[in-house]
Design a protein around this motif. Structure first.
Motif, mmCIF file in Angstrom:
data_model
loop_
_atom_site.group_PDB
_atom_site.id
_atom_site.type_symbol
_atom_site.label_atom_id
_atom_site.label_comp_id
_atom_site.label_asym_id
_atom_site.label_seq_id
_atom_site.Cartn_x
_atom_site.Cartn_y
_atom_site.Cartn_z
ATOM 1 N N GLN A 28 -63.175 24.286 -84.391
ATOM 2 C CA GLN A 28 -62.913 24.483 -82.961
ATOM 3 C C GLN A 28 -62.499 25.919 -82.698
ATOM 4 O O GLN A 28 -62.961 26.559 -81.760
ATOM 5 C CB GLN A 28 -61.797 23.540 -82.504
ATOM 6 N N ARG A 29 -61.644 26.428 -83.559
ATOM 7 C CA ARG A 29 -61.167 27.792 -83.365
ATOM 8 C C ARG A 29 -62.297 28.800 -83.536
ATOM 9 O O ARG A 29 -62.367 29.785 -82.814
ATOM 10 C CB ARG A 29 -60.067 28.099 -84.376
ATOM 11 N N VAL B 173 -64.248 28.946 -80.427
ATOM 12 C CA VAL B 173 -63.529 29.680 -79.381
ATOM 13 C C VAL B 173 -63.585 31.184 -79.670
ATOM 14 O O VAL B 173 -63.820 31.999 -78.776
ATOM 15 C CB VAL B 173 -62.073 29.184 -79.293
ATOM 16 N N VAL C 290 -58.018 39.073 -90.625
ATOM 17 C CA VAL C 290 -56.783 39.304 -89.864
ATOM 18 C C VAL C 290 -57.039 40.445 -88.875
ATOM 19 O O VAL C 290 -57.656 41.435 -89.263
ATOM 20 C CB VAL C 290 -55.638 39.671 -90.835
ATOM 21 N N MET D 1 -51.589 44.315 -89.040
ATOM 22 C CA MET D 1 -51.299 43.339 -87.991
ATOM 23 C C MET D 1 -50.975 41.967 -88.541
ATOM 24 O O MET D 1 -51.309 41.638 -89.664
ATOM 25 C CB MET D 1 -52.515 43.192 -87.063
ATOM 26 N N ALA D 2 -50.323 41.174 -87.672
ATOM 27 C CA ALA D 2 -50.146 39.756 -87.964
ATOM 28 C C ALA D 2 -51.315 39.000 -87.350
ATOM 29 O O ALA D 2 -52.088 39.567 -86.590
ATOM 30 C CB ALA D 2 -48.829 39.258 -87.389
ATOM 31 N N ARG D 3 -51.424 37.725 -87.691
ATOM 32 C CA ARG D 3 -52.512 36.910 -87.165
ATOM 33 C C ARG D 3 -52.233 36.529 -85.706
ATOM 34 O O ARG D 3 -51.111 36.244 -85.330
ATOM 35 C CB ARG D 3 -52.644 35.644 -88.008
ATOM 36 N N PHE D 4 -53.289 36.561 -84.882
ATOM 37 C CA PHE D 4 -53.154 36.103 -83.496
ATOM 38 C C PHE D 4 -53.142 34.585 -83.451
ATOM 39 O O PHE D 4 -53.663 33.926 -84.334
ATOM 40 C CB PHE D 4 -54.341 36.570 -82.656
ATOM 41 N N ARG D 5 -52.548 34.069 -82.371
ATOM 42 C CA ARG D 5 -52.835 32.671 -82.035
ATOM 43 C C ARG D 5 -54.214 32.638 -81.428
ATOM 44 O O ARG D 5 -54.702 33.632 -80.913
ATOM 45 C CB ARG D 5 -51.848 32.164 -80.981
ATOM 46 N N ILE D 6 -54.824 31.460 -81.408
ATOM 47 C CA ILE D 6 -56.187 31.378 -80.876
ATOM 48 C C ILE D 6 -56.192 31.738 -79.389
ATOM 49 O O ILE D 6 -57.122 32.376 -78.889
ATOM 50 C CB ILE D 6 -56.807 29.989 -81.144
ATOM 51 N N THR D 7 -55.100 31.412 -78.688
ATOM 52 C CA THR D 7 -55.035 31.759 -77.269
ATOM 53 C C THR D 7 -54.995 33.277 -77.080
ATOM 54 O O THR D 7 -55.540 33.820 -76.129
ATOM 55 C CB THR D 7 -53.797 31.132 -76.612
ATOM 56 N N HIS D 8 -54.331 33.954 -78.051
ATOM 57 C CA HIS D 8 -54.299 35.419 -77.976
ATOM 58 C C HIS D 8 -55.694 35.988 -78.173
ATOM 59 O O HIS D 8 -56.075 36.959 -77.524
ATOM 60 C CB HIS D 8 -53.378 35.997 -79.048
ATOM 61 N N ILE E 294 -57.132 38.441 -75.489
ATOM 62 C CA ILE E 294 -57.325 39.841 -75.890
ATOM 63 C C ILE E 294 -58.796 40.223 -75.817
ATOM 64 O O ILE E 294 -59.153 41.272 -75.297
ATOM 65 C CB ILE E 294 -56.741 40.074 -77.292
ATOM 66 N N LEU F 168 -46.969 34.550 -90.699
ATOM 67 C CA LEU F 168 -47.613 35.102 -89.509
ATOM 68 C C LEU F 168 -48.930 35.781 -89.863
ATOM 69 O O LEU F 168 -49.600 36.322 -88.995
ATOM 70 C CB LEU F 168 -46.699 36.129 -88.847
ATOM 71 N N GLY F 169 -49.278 35.799 -91.141
ATOM 72 C CA GLY F 169 -50.510 36.466 -91.555
ATOM 73 C C GLY F 169 -50.361 37.972 -91.684
ATOM 74 O O GLY F 169 -51.353 38.685 -91.730
ATOM 75 N N PHE F 170 -49.104 38.442 -91.739
ATOM 76 C CA PHE F 170 -48.860 39.880 -91.817
ATOM 77 C C PHE F 170 -48.469 40.213 -93.254
ATOM 78 O O PHE F 170 -47.300 40.400 -93.573
ATOM 79 C CB PHE F 170 -47.733 40.270 -90.859
ATOM 80 N N THR G 240 -47.651 42.502 -82.618
ATOM 81 C CA THR G 240 -48.150 41.169 -82.980
ATOM 82 C C THR G 240 -46.997 40.235 -83.332
ATOM 83 O O THR G 240 -47.044 39.048 -82.997
ATOM 84 C CB THR G 240 -49.145 41.232 -84.146
ATOM 85 N N ARG H 212 -46.126 36.756 -81.286
ATOM 86 C CA ARG H 212 -46.112 35.496 -82.025
ATOM 87 C C ARG H 212 -44.736 34.829 -82.013
ATOM 88 O O ARG H 212 -44.632 33.605 -82.080
ATOM 89 C CB ARG H 212 -46.534 35.726 -83.480
#
Lengths: 344, 412
Positions: free
Chosen positions: A139-140, A143, A216, A305-312, A316, B125-127, B198, B202
């Motif tokens: 699903q992700r 999206v 990422v 960077m850190a991982r986004f949420r799917i909504t982000h 974005i 967080l994947g960081f 980020t 989050r």
């Protein structure tokens, strides 16, 4: 320097095999180098550059486990489809001094469609796995695909349109855009405003790349800590090995597309070389450009960077990058209507 | 996905007992509505090792080393809490210098635990870059701990009646160098963790728990402090040398100006506690009194004192994750009659239900990690009977505890 491959079936088959081999080898090498870069940026030593080759060799020698809930046919077909479609993309993209193998049979629009096929194969494989993690991952992935299509399309269309506005024939052909034959590039066509627009679009494409490749901050579909690998969670052995190869080939394809669109220069345009030497020099330069693109759009972004949420991801890519792309497009349009610059 | 939310078709996602987001085994069951968490349930008890059972067949001097192994991170907290309980029962006077040694090592433990947590949080967080950085910074405290105690994990330094090793003057320069290192890098860590875009998107407004909820759920430690509850065993009921030190609970509004009680605030509190620990160790070094570090050098004498002791006591310690509590009851035998360990995660874990509801799948790992769970500390019971696990309700638990209290009353 240009080497036209004839369009007879034998040279097409030969070219395809050569491109497939190149894609797989280059994909694995670049993956290894990219991991090394990332490791050094994180103050680690990192795995040896040949590690991806070892990984693939190991995976290919292992059994594939098909889960009980899976749909075996789709589950086993998805990796093959992903790898095949990734290789097909490469057939339409000029590689250094070489024209695309299938030049004349498809253009930029086709490449855009083909870029979605490996992702769709992943989605199909994920849904066919019969695991909740893979389902969420699929699903992700869908999206994510929908999110990056808009900025990607804007970047691609803007370039072709500007070439058309400059009166260049066949603007959607990647060979034309890369100027492999003519030496005419978007940068020589556009005026100052157009160049600003293209730089914006280049930034947009650099950001689309991690989404396209599920790295990422856009690795939400695989998200190790959330979904244990998401749509790949049930894959193992040969099937996973094929996906691994597909990922490498797709990385090369995405970088080659960026190179063809934005960094098309060849050494042989500026230095007089014998035909064969020019081919080698152009190809080496092409590999260097691929590495640069991968470094900036994969390594640097994923390290920082850190991982986004799917909504982000959605907001974005639709909001910021779509907006940035439209701004770039506006610059390009203004540039064309003002008849800006250009060597034509 | 739109299909799902339209029809409200929920599905279950199990996370655990083994999952990359979880560092220790526990089973979560999430009822999901698309990407949103609708209901949460969790089942701990996957990590039960029967340590209390083992302890009640050993004498306190042996148990103190067993307590070191309850947790791989906060061993000192457990051994300190246990030793304090036994010392109260046996009326053993701990030398003043030992209190300072205990405080220094407890603060080093907090340093390495919080930095370990910060790395784990970044990884969730994947960081990964920040994860590697945090763990590299943590290495310095591990090195100092090894330098001081001889061990990197399970330090084995606390003994009933004091500590087994003294920290001497010639070791101070190495300690001071590490404190200087942390002072220099603290600002950089705060900037990287708290100003990264980020991390902010989050962690802010994610896994929120208000002060009232934090109090109602009886949370402890940094989890409670991040929601604005000014509670810290070190300042509320000082033990070891904390009474002599200048210490106040770290609250997020000290740094941010306000308290949101979200994951971001929990990062703030833990990072500021790293800074606080550096300050506390420095205070200890400055004020360390001379003298012995063990009540009695001959272990048989300690054992004899423990054997004679009767009574019950509670040892409370502020572990890196919150209050750690050991209840011990001695009845004149070599081994304790009862020994009960209540780790901080036991108090904090119920806040998961509140924090996870309504969050996205993507937030599950970081929200779960935000209370810094330690299952091996927490799991004190696993009911397996006839190959089935029983679920005990509140009424069952109440009945069992009444029975146990009666049993204890009869023994004494």
């Amino acid at each position: 320097m240009v080497m036209m491959l004839g369009m007879d079936p034998i040279s097409i088959i030969g070219g395809t095999v050569a491109v497939a081999l190149f894609g797989i080898l280059a994909g694995l090498v670049f993956m290894g180098v990219e991991r090394k870069f990332a490791a050094h940026m994180q103050a680690r030593i990192g795995p040896p550059i040949r590690q991806p080759f070892r990984d693939v060799a190991k995976l290919l020698s292992k059994d594939s486990i098909v889960p009980e809930n899976a749909i075996p046919l789709l589950f086993n077909m998805a990796p093959v489809l992903a790898l095949a479609s990734s290789i097909v993309i490469l057939l339409y993209i000029p590689l250094g001094g070489f024209l695309p193998v299938l030049a004349g049979y498809g253009d930029l629009i086709l490449v855009m469609y083909l870029l979605t096929v490996p992702a769709l194969a992943l989605v199909a494989g994920g849904f066919a796995s019969g695991s909740p993690y893979a389902t969420v991952g699929s699903q992700r992935e869908m999206v994510t695909m929908m999110s990056y299509e808009l900025p990607l399309a804007i970047a691609v269309i803007a370039i072709a349109w500007r070439l058309a506005a400059a009166g260049i024939a066949d603007p959607f052909s990647l060979a034309t855009i890369a100027g492999t034959a003519t030496g005419i590039t978007i940068w020589s066509v556009a005026g100052p405003l157009g160049i600003i627009g293209f730089v914006l679009l280049l930034i947009v494409l650099a950001w689309v790349t991690p989404a396209e490749l599920s790295r990422v901050p856009c690795d939400t579909p695989e998200a190790e800590t959330e979904l244990c690998g998401g749509l790949l969670v049930e894959y193992s052995g040969r099937n996973l090995g094929l996906f691994y190869l597909a990922q490498g080939v797709k990385t090369v394809a995405m970088a080659a597309l960026a190179v063809a669109l934005f960094l098309p220069w060849n050494i042989s345009w500026y230095v007089a070389l014998s035909p064969n030497a020019a081919l080698v020099a152009d190809f080496a330069f092409f590999l260097l450009k691929l590495m640069v693109v991968i470094f900036f759009s994969v390594s640097v972004i994923r390290v920082g960077m850190a991982r986004f949420r799917i909504t982000h991801v959605v907001s974005i890519y639709w909001g910021y990058l779509g907006g940035l792309g439209l701004l770039g497009l506006l610059c390009v349009v203004l540039d064309a209507s003002l008849g800006g610059g250009g060597m034509l | 996905m739109s299909e799902d939310s339209k029809n409200k078709a929920t599905f279950n996602v199990p996370i655990g007992p083994v999952h990359p987001a979880l560092k220790e085994p526990i089973l979560f069951t999430f009822k999901m509505d698309g990407e949103l968490v609708e209901e949460v349930d969790f089942a701990p008890g996957k990590c039960h090792r029967g340590i209390e059972w083992m302890g009640m067949r050993r004498n306190p001097v042996q148990i103190v080393h067993l307590t070191d192994r309850i947790c791989g991170i906060c061993g000192v907290s457990h051994s300190l809490a246990f030793a304090r309980a036994v010392e109260q029962i046996a009326e053993i006077e701990v030398p003043e210098r030992a209190h300072y040694v205990r405080t220094i090592i407890a603060e080093y433990e907090r340093l390495q635990s919080h930095l370990l947590w910060a790395g784990v949080a970044a990884h969730e967080l994947g960081f990964d870059t920040l994860f590697f950085l945090a763990w590299r910074v943590r290495e310095e405290s591990m090195d100092v701990i090894e330098y001081l105690t001889g061990n990197r994990v399970n330090y084995g330094i606390v003994q009933v009646g004091g500590v087994r090793r003294d920290f001497t003057e010639d070791q101070f320069p190495r300690i001071e160098a590490s404190l200087q290192y942390y002072e220099d890098i603290a600002a950089k860590l705060l900037k990287l963790f708290l100003e990264d875009k980020t991390i902010q998107i989050r962690c802010k407004q994610c896994g929120v728990m208000s002060k009232r909820e934090a109090l109602e759920l009886c949370t402890v430690g940094p989890t409670a402090r991040a929601s604005g509850v000014a509670m810290d065993v070190r300042s509320d009921s000082p033990y070891a040398a904390y009474g002599d030190l200048d210490i106040a609970p770290v609250l997020p509004h000290h740094y941010l100006g306000l308290t949101n009680g979200d994951v971001y605030d929990r990062i703030v509190v833990r990072l500021l506690e790293v800074v606080q620990s550096v300050d506390l160790i420095r205070q200890c070094l400055a004020n360390m009194p001379p003298g012995e570090v063990l009540w009695e050098k001959k272990y048989p004498k300690i054992l004899a004192a423990c054997k004679k002791a009767t009574g019950e006591a509670v040892g409370r310690v502020e572990a890196p994750r919150g209050e750690c509590l050991h209840y011990v009851r001695m009845d004149g035998n070599p081994s304790p009659q009862t020994w009960k360990v209540k780790a901080s995660t036991y108090s904090n874990q119920l806040s998961w239900l509140k924090m996870l509801k309504g969050e996205q799948i993507a937030d599950i790992p970081i929200v779960v990690a935000s209370i810094d769970p330690c299952m091996s500390c927490t799991d004190r019971v696993a009911v397996v009977r006839d190959d089935r696990t029983d679920i005990l309700t509140k009424a069952d638990l109440h009945r069992l505890s009444v029975e146990k209290t009666r049993r204890l009353a009869q023994w004494s």
